[in-house]
Design an enzyme around this catalytic site. Sequence first.
Site, short mmCIF file in Angstrom:
data_model
loop_
_atom_site.label_atom_id
_atom_site.label_comp_id
_atom_site.label_asym_id
_atom_site.label_seq_id
_atom_site.Cartn_x
_atom_site.Cartn_y
_atom_site.Cartn_z
N GLY A 119 2.16 4.87 -0.63
CA GLY A 119 1.54 6.32 -0.65
C GLY A 119 2.56 7.33 -0.61
O GLY A 119 2.98 7.72 -1.98
N ARG A 120 3.06 7.66 0.32
CA ARG A 120 4.34 8.70 0.41
C ARG A 120 5.47 8.43 -0.72
O ARG A 120 6.00 9.19 -1.27
CB ARG A 120 5.01 8.51 1.87
CG ARG A 120 6.13 9.60 2.07
CD ARG A 120 6.62 9.11 3.40
NE ARG A 120 5.66 8.85 4.44
CZ ARG A 120 5.18 10.13 5.33
NH1 ARG A 120 5.57 10.87 5.01
NH2 ARG A 120 4.19 9.74 6.16
N TYR B 68 0.63 13.71 1.94
CA TYR B 68 0.26 14.23 3.17
C TYR B 68 0.42 15.83 3.34
O TYR B 68 0.89 16.19 4.31
CB TYR B 68 1.13 13.69 4.36
CG TYR B 68 0.77 12.16 4.11
CD1 TYR B 68 -0.34 11.41 4.48
CD2 TYR B 68 1.90 11.30 3.89
CE1 TYR B 68 -0.68 10.13 4.48
CE2 TYR B 68 1.66 9.79 3.49
CZ TYR B 68 0.49 9.27 3.90
OH TYR B 68 0.42 7.98 3.75
N CYS C 228 -2.38 32.37 13.02
CA CYS C 228 -1.93 32.89 14.35
C CYS C 228 -1.60 31.83 15.41
O CYS C 228 -2.39 31.65 16.16
CB CYS C 228 -3.22 33.59 15.10
SG CYS C 228 -3.48 35.21 13.84
N GLU C 229 -0.43 31.35 14.99
CA GLU C 229 0.22 30.26 16.19
C GLU C 229 1.54 30.37 15.92
O GLU C 229 2.25 30.50 14.91
CB GLU C 229 -0.21 28.85 15.63
CG GLU C 229 -1.60 28.50 15.35
CD GLU C 229 -2.10 27.65 16.72
OE1 GLU C 229 -1.29 27.08 17.50
OE2 GLU C 229 -3.12 27.35 16.71
N GLU D 249 0.65 -1.19 0.07
CA GLU D 249 -0.11 -0.39 -0.12
C GLU D 249 0.69 1.22 0.14
O GLU D 249 0.87 2.05 1.01
CB GLU D 249 -0.97 -0.03 1.33
CG GLU D 249 -1.82 -1.24 1.50
CD GLU D 249 -2.51 -1.25 2.77
OE1 GLU D 249 -2.09 -0.62 3.56
OE2 GLU D 249 -3.43 -2.06 2.84
N ARG E 23 2.78 19.11 8.07
CA ARG E 23 3.59 18.06 8.60
C ARG E 23 4.81 18.58 9.41
O ARG E 23 5.35 18.12 10.73
CB ARG E 23 4.47 17.47 7.48
CG ARG E 23 3.29 16.43 6.61
CD ARG E 23 4.04 15.36 5.48
NE ARG E 23 4.67 14.45 6.33
CZ ARG E 23 5.97 14.42 6.66
NH1 ARG E 23 6.63 15.40 5.87
NH2 ARG E 23 6.45 13.52 7.18
N TYR F 104 4.69 17.03 12.80
CA TYR F 104 5.69 15.89 13.04
C TYR F 104 7.03 16.51 13.48
O TYR F 104 7.98 15.52 13.30
CB TYR F 104 5.57 14.93 12.02
CG TYR F 104 4.37 14.35 11.65
CD1 TYR F 104 3.41 14.03 12.83
CD2 TYR F 104 3.84 14.30 10.55
CE1 TYR F 104 2.12 13.46 12.18
CE2 TYR F 104 2.44 13.85 9.98
CZ TYR F 104 1.84 13.22 10.90
OH TYR F 104 0.44 12.72 10.59
#
Length: 460
Positions: free
Chosen positions: A299-300, A406, A377-378, A297, A336, A340
Site C-alpha cells: 500500500g504505502r 494513509y 483546536c488541539e 499486499e 500521521r 505516529y
Amino acid sequence: MDHFRYQYGQLYAESVPVDAIADAVGTPLYIYSKTTILDHVHRLREAFRSIDPLLCYAVKACSNLAVLRTLVGAGLGCDVVSGLELERAWLAGCPMEKVVFAGVGKSDDEIRAALDGRYSPLRDHASELAMPDPAGRGVVGVLNAESRSEVERIASIASELGVPARIAIRINPDIDAGAHDHTTTGRSSDKFGVPESEAAAICRDFFGHPHLRVIGLHVHLGSPIYSPTPYIRAIGTLTTLIDRVGAEGTRIEHLDLGGGIGADYETGQTPPFEVFADAICPAVRHLVDRGIRVALEPGRTIMGNAGILVVGVRHVKRQSGRRFVICDAGMNALIRPSLYGAKHFVWATRVEAGREPTERRFLPPSGEPCEVVGPVCESGDFLARGVDLPEVRLADRLAVFTAGAYGMTMASTYNDQPLPAEVMVAGDKVTIIRERQRPIDLIAPGIAHRGVAWQAEMAR
Ligand SMILES: Cc1ncc(COP(=O)(O)O)c(C=O)c1O
C-alpha cells in the site's frame, strides 16, 4: 522516486505547476501523480518477477476510486479490510478472485457480501450509482481469518449460503518488525492473527468441511518496514507450518506475506524494492516450486511518494523563539504526524532561486525553528515541528511530501473541517477525482434525523 520536482523555484506535479492546480481547485488539496503510481507498480513487479507474486494493493492506503482503477487497470488485485473497501475494489473493476479480505473484526454482513454479491450493501443503489448489479460477482478469492471464532462464523455463513469459502489463516509469528508501536502488528501482544499452534488446530478441525477450505496462510508484520529481515523470519515460521499442516492433510496453495514496505519519507530512507526481493524471493523459491502462489499486499510503498498534500498559509506569527506557520489544514487532513510522530518533509511550493530542496530531509533550522500547524483546536495539531522552512507569507502554499498513503483515508472532519479535494495528474492532464467536501454534506445528516420517534421515547 516520484514525479514531484522543483523547476525554477516552482514545484511541479509531473508537468503541471502545483500552484496552478491549487489556484483552480483551492486548498487543502491532495495531488497524486499517476506516472509515479504506475512506475512503482512496474518496479515492484520487476523486482519480484522471479516468483510472479499476486500483488494485492492495500486499499486502506488510498481508496480513491480513480487510484483503484489505475491500479486494477495495471493488473493488481486488492487487499481490503472492510465491506465498503470490498465494494470499492469491485466498483474499480477488480475481479473478485483477485481480492483478499483481511480485518480482525469482520461483521456477518461483511462476510455475507464477500461470499455472495446479492448481499452487497450497494445492491439497492445500483441504478442510482449507474453500476452493474453486484449479485453475480462471485466469491472473494481469499478471506483472511484472524481467530477461531471468525473461522466458525465464516463456516456457518458459507454453509447458510451454500457457497465455498476459501480462507487463509493470519499467523501472529511474534516478530517485532520495528515499526511504530501503533502499526507493529506481528507481536504476540498485538491483536492480530493466531499463533502457529492454533492455526494448525484450526486446519485439523475444519479439514473436510463442506463449505470452508483452508487454502492459505497470511502474515502482516506492520508498517513501515525498512529491511527484509522480519519477512525472512516470518517465512521461516510459515514454511515450518506449511509442512506441519500438510502432513495432516491441509494443502496450502496461497502464502500471503502482507504489506509493510516503507515509503521514502526522507530521501534514501527506504531501500529499493530489489533489496527486499533479493532476500524474499530465494526464501520462498522452494514453496513457489511446490505450486504455492505468493501474495503481497503493498500500500504505502506504491502510494506514499505518489501523493502530496498542499495547504495554504493563513497566518504567520512569532512566539517564544518559534515561527508558527498556521495553515488551512493540519491533523484533520493528515493525522500521521500527530498520531505516529511521523516526519513528512514540508516545503513551500514556490521559493526563491537557490532555495529549492535538493533532498527531502529537514536540515537543522538555520534561524528560528518553524512549527507548521493547522487550524484545529488541539496543540497536537501539526504537520511538522521545529523544522527549517523558507520565509512564507499569507496565501503562500506548502507541500507536504510523501502524503499519498494513509493521508486522505485517515482524514477526518474534526472541528467540522470539510475533507480536502483530490486530484490526479498524468503528464499535463489534471483530473479532479474527488470534490472538496461541501459544508452542506457535513451538516445535512444531523438535520435529516431531527424528530425521529425513538429519540423522543429515549428522552423521556
Ligand atoms: C493486513 C494488511 N495488509 C497490508 C497492509 C498495507 O501495509 P502497507 O501500506 O505498509 O504496505 C496493511 C496495513 O495496515 C494491513 O493491515
